[in-house]
Design an enzyme around this catalytic site. Structure first.
Site, PDB file in Angstrom:
ATOM      1  N   HIS A   1      -6.642   0.022   6.430  1.00  0.00           N
ATOM      2  CA  HIS A   1      -6.628  -0.809   7.643  1.00  0.00           C
ATOM      3  C   HIS A   1      -7.994  -0.883   8.315  1.00  0.00           C
ATOM      4  O   HIS A   1      -8.523  -1.964   8.597  1.00  0.00           O
ATOM      5  CB  HIS A   1      -5.620  -0.256   8.666  1.00  0.00           C
ATOM      6  CG  HIS A   1      -4.206  -0.197   8.180  1.00  0.00           C
ATOM      7  ND1 HIS A   1      -3.696  -1.075   7.270  1.00  0.00           N
ATOM      8  CD2 HIS A   1      -3.194   0.652   8.500  1.00  0.00           C
ATOM      9  CE1 HIS A   1      -2.423  -0.769   7.044  1.00  0.00           C
ATOM     10  NE2 HIS A   1      -2.104   0.267   7.769  1.00  0.00           N
TER      11      HIS A   1
ATOM     12  N   GLU B   1      -2.508   6.187  17.624  1.00  0.00           N
ATOM     13  CA  GLU B   1      -1.063   6.138  17.885  1.00  0.00           C
ATOM     14  C   GLU B   1      -0.700   7.281  18.821  1.00  0.00           C
ATOM     15  O   GLU B   1      -1.234   8.385  18.698  1.00  0.00           O
ATOM     16  CB  GLU B   1      -0.272   6.285  16.581  1.00  0.00           C
ATOM     17  CG  GLU B   1      -0.446   5.156  15.596  1.00  0.00           C
ATOM     18  CD  GLU B   1       0.412   3.945  15.920  1.00  0.00           C
ATOM     19  OE1 GLU B   1       1.135   3.975  16.931  1.00  0.00           O
ATOM     20  OE2 GLU B   1       0.348   2.961  15.154  1.00  0.00           O
TER      21      GLU B   1
ATOM     22  N   LYS C   1      -2.368  -9.610  11.330  1.00  0.00           N
ATOM     23  CA  LYS C   1      -2.445  -9.634  12.788  1.00  0.00           C
ATOM     24  C   LYS C   1      -3.420 -10.716  13.248  1.00  0.00           C
ATOM     25  O   LYS C   1      -4.539 -10.833  12.744  1.00  0.00           O
ATOM     26  CB  LYS C   1      -2.881  -8.257  13.314  1.00  0.00           C
ATOM     27  CG  LYS C   1      -1.879  -7.152  13.013  1.00  0.00           C
ATOM     28  CD  LYS C   1      -2.362  -5.817  13.540  1.00  0.00           C
ATOM     29  CE  LYS C   1      -1.389  -4.704  13.198  1.00  0.00           C
ATOM     30  NZ  LYS C   1      -0.072  -4.873  13.824  1.00  0.00           N
TER      31      LYS C   1
ATOM     32  N   LYS D   1       0.846  -1.179   0.000  1.00  0.00           N
ATOM     33  CA  LYS D   1       0.000   0.000   0.000  1.00  0.00           C
ATOM     34  C   LYS D   1       0.889   1.240   0.000  1.00  0.00           C
ATOM     35  O   LYS D   1       2.072   1.127   0.349  1.00  0.00           O
ATOM     36  CB  LYS D   1      -0.961  -0.021   1.194  1.00  0.00           C
ATOM     37  CG  LYS D   1      -0.393   0.468   2.524  1.00  0.00           C
ATOM     38  CD  LYS D   1      -1.499   0.588   3.531  1.00  0.00           C
ATOM     39  CE  LYS D   1      -1.040   1.301   4.777  1.00  0.00           C
ATOM     40  NZ  LYS D   1      -0.801   2.733   4.635  1.00  0.00           N
TER      41      LYS D   1
ATOM     42  N   ASP E   1      -2.218  -5.732   2.971  1.00  0.00           N
ATOM     43  CA  ASP E   1      -2.511  -4.827   4.080  1.00  0.00           C
ATOM     44  C   ASP E   1      -2.041  -5.556   5.336  1.00  0.00           C
ATOM     45  O   ASP E   1      -2.627  -6.560   5.738  1.00  0.00           O
ATOM     46  CB  ASP E   1      -4.010  -4.541   4.163  1.00  0.00           C
ATOM     47  CG  ASP E   1      -4.347  -3.492   5.219  1.00  0.00           C
ATOM     48  OD1 ASP E   1      -3.669  -3.475   6.268  1.00  0.00           O
ATOM     49  OD2 ASP E   1      -5.288  -2.712   5.016  1.00  0.00           O
ATOM     50  N   HIS E   2      -0.970  -5.055   5.939  1.00  0.00           N
ATOM     51  CA  HIS E   2      -0.342  -5.833   7.015  1.00  0.00           C
ATOM     52  C   HIS E   2      -1.252  -6.004   8.235  1.00  0.00           C
ATOM     53  O   HIS E   2      -1.024  -6.894   9.050  1.00  0.00           O
ATOM     54  CB  HIS E   2       0.997  -5.220   7.428  1.00  0.00           C
ATOM     55  CG  HIS E   2       0.876  -3.932   8.196  1.00  0.00           C
ATOM     56  ND1 HIS E   2       0.896  -2.692   7.596  1.00  0.00           N
ATOM     57  CD2 HIS E   2       0.746  -3.690   9.520  1.00  0.00           C
ATOM     58  CE1 HIS E   2       0.792  -1.760   8.511  1.00  0.00           C
ATOM     59  NE2 HIS E   2       0.694  -2.324   9.687  1.00  0.00           N
TER      60      HIS E   2
END
Length: 513
Positions: free
Chosen positions: A268, A244, A210, A176, A205-206
């Site tokens: 995400h 964050e 998860k 991405k 999409d990392h």
């Protein structure tokens, strides 16, 4: 369970997994291999797979970038693997893995270099027995995606080479951001699909690597107690937060072009939302899951500007330390209109979710780092235990924590021991680390393995990317046309007032577990 029994159970599970999940021999070719992603994430993830015997014996990695790093690349990747953690004390195994790492230098617009790369990969096939199978990973700036794919096609590397065994394959993982708005996403899809089949493309999409995200469908569809309640009759609202506490970490030029909506919300958060909201698929095969995810995104109504909120952080304190404002960050426009906070209220216009608001937000420099889904259920219809004017009934809340300290919390009312009926909210908690041990996996292991196996379940498809951009692009355009007084929240807080007002108008507030 006794220790010896636990060992037997795990050994059996690994044997079954190994037999069903080991991919064909292949070469993983990483474009942009001199970047930080390869050293910190990709090579450690590949070695973790190797430790679990999930890589084929005939396997190699070829890093491709413009600088000549042939002498230092493999040792540098070994250093990244060791620093990444989770490495068993087996120097022989690590040494054998590092021996499979090669490097090739070429400019991305050099036809002669691509022709040499083709010969180099064919040579690796002969040396490593990889049978012509390729997984190309484009870990490069987005402006190079289409050009690299086009050039690989021009030089005959997007399809198995002549003489390759039947069943040989070539696949592409593309990082991405996949586009910056609807028009650019459509163009990028068109350019890449002109060379590749959709079944060859794995838009990564990392977040979908998860464990806590992958567990959302499992929680819903593998447990009979949740799915009957997973609808408008029982759920009051859903909140997804991706917060964050850090700033932009020296990435001023990138963030100036991206902002919170492009960087996190469009990809995400929308991926997480689709797992929360989708209908049960016919199976957990890639095509069936993608169909249901796409239905969710297409059912989301156009978002009015008044159902959005944005902000930009100013100076403040985070964890007791002074923090500068966004406009004081390195290589950021001192009059920047880039949002570091983006939130919106979404309505999914289908039978399951009609009338249930989905509130989503993503931001930098908030009070703490937390990504989670908070599902608030409707109150019990009658308060049997409260005194006049004093209710003891609160809403039940199910929290799916994605990071950090991933796990699940269920909040419900419980009688306090004693001679009178007082009710206190308590929590039942499940922790991944407590139950399964702390994992050194970085989330790329599952995604790399799935791509080698040709399983696109956890990857975005072209239609899905365009559907989410279709929702987000009008908001970006409206924000661009409407100048804001920035900054409008201090670093270390929970964001601007208008973010709280987005829920306050509905008599709700943001929840963080």
């Amino acid at each position: 369970m006794a220790g010896s029994e636990m060992g037997v159970t795990q050994a059996k599970a690994e044997t079954v997994t190994d037999a069903g999940r080991k991919p064909d021999p292949c070469i993983v070719v990483i474009f942009g291999a001199s970047g930080d992603l390869t050293k910190r994430k990709l090579l450690p993830a590949l070695y973790h797979l190797d430790q679990q015997n999930l890589l084929p014996e005939n396997f190699s990695v070829v890093g491709v970038a413009r600088r000549d790093l042939s002498k230092t690349f493999a040792p540098d990747m070994k250093d990244g693997i060791l620093k990444g953690g989770g490495v068993e004390e087996n120097e022989e195994k690590l040494g054998k893995f590092v021996e499979k790492i090669e490097y090739f230098a070429t400019n991305f617009d050099d036809d002669a270099g691509f022709e040499k790369l083709k010969a180099f990969l064919a040579e690796q096939d002969g040396k490593s027995g990889t049978k012509g199978n390729r997984l190309f990973y484009l870990a490069v700036a987005p402006e190079f995606f289409a050009d690299i794919v086009e050039r690989l096609g021009k030089h005959g590397m997007t399809k198995p080479a002549e003489g390759a065994e039947n069943g040989a394959w070539v696949r592409f993982i593309i990082e991405k951001p996949f586009g910056t708005d609807l028009d650019s996403a459509i163009k990028l899809n068109k350019d890449i699909n002109a060379v590749l089949g959709e079944d060859q493309i794995f838009r990564i999409d990392h977040y979908l690597g998860k464990e806590a995200v992958q567990n959302i469908p499992v929680l819903r569809f593998a447990n009979g107690m949740f799915e009957p309640l997973w609808n408008r009759d029982y759920i009051d609202n859903v909140q997804i937060t991706a917060a964050e506490s850090i700033g932009i970490e020296g990435r001023g030029p990138f963030y100036e072009q991206a902002g919170a909506l492009r960087d996190v919300l469009q990809n995400h958060v929308m991926e997480v939302l689709s797992f929360v909201a989708m209908e049960p698929p016919d199976s957990f095969e890639s095509s069936a899951v993608r169909v249901e995810k796409l239905k969710v995104w297409k059912a989301i109504e156009a978002v009015p500007l008044e159902n959005t909120a944005r902000g930009q952080y100013g100076p403040g304190k985070v964890d007791g330390q002074d923090a500068i404002g966004y406009r004081q960050e390195d290589r950021v426009n001192p009059e920047s209109q880039t949002e570091t906070y983006a939130a919106m209220k979404l309505s999914i216009d289908n039978w399951r979710w009609a009338g249930v608001p989905f509130y989503i937000r993503a931001a930098k420099r908030l009070t703490e780092r937390v990504t989670e889904v908070v599902i608030t259920f409707k109150k019990a219809p009658l308060d049997l235990f409260g005194a006049p004017g004093k209710s003891q009934i609160e809403q039940n809340v199910l929290t799916l924590r994605i990071q950090p300290d991933d796990g699940i919390k269920l909040q419900f009312g419980n009688k306090v021991p004693g001679p009178v009926t007082d009710i206190k909210q308590v929590k039942m908690e499940f922790s991944y680390a407590a139950e399964f041990g702390k994992s050194s996996a970085n989330g790329y292991e599952r995604l790399l393995l799935d791509a080698m196996l040709g399983d696109g379940t956890l990857f975005a498809e072209g239609a899905g990317v365009e559907a989410t951009w279709k929702l987000m692009t009008p908001i970006l355009e409206a924000w661009k046309a409407q100048q804001k007084e920035f900054p409008n929240y201090a670093a270390g807080t929970w964001g601007p007032d208008e973010g709280a007002e987005l829920l306050g108008r509905d008599g709700r507030e943001w929840k963080v577990s």
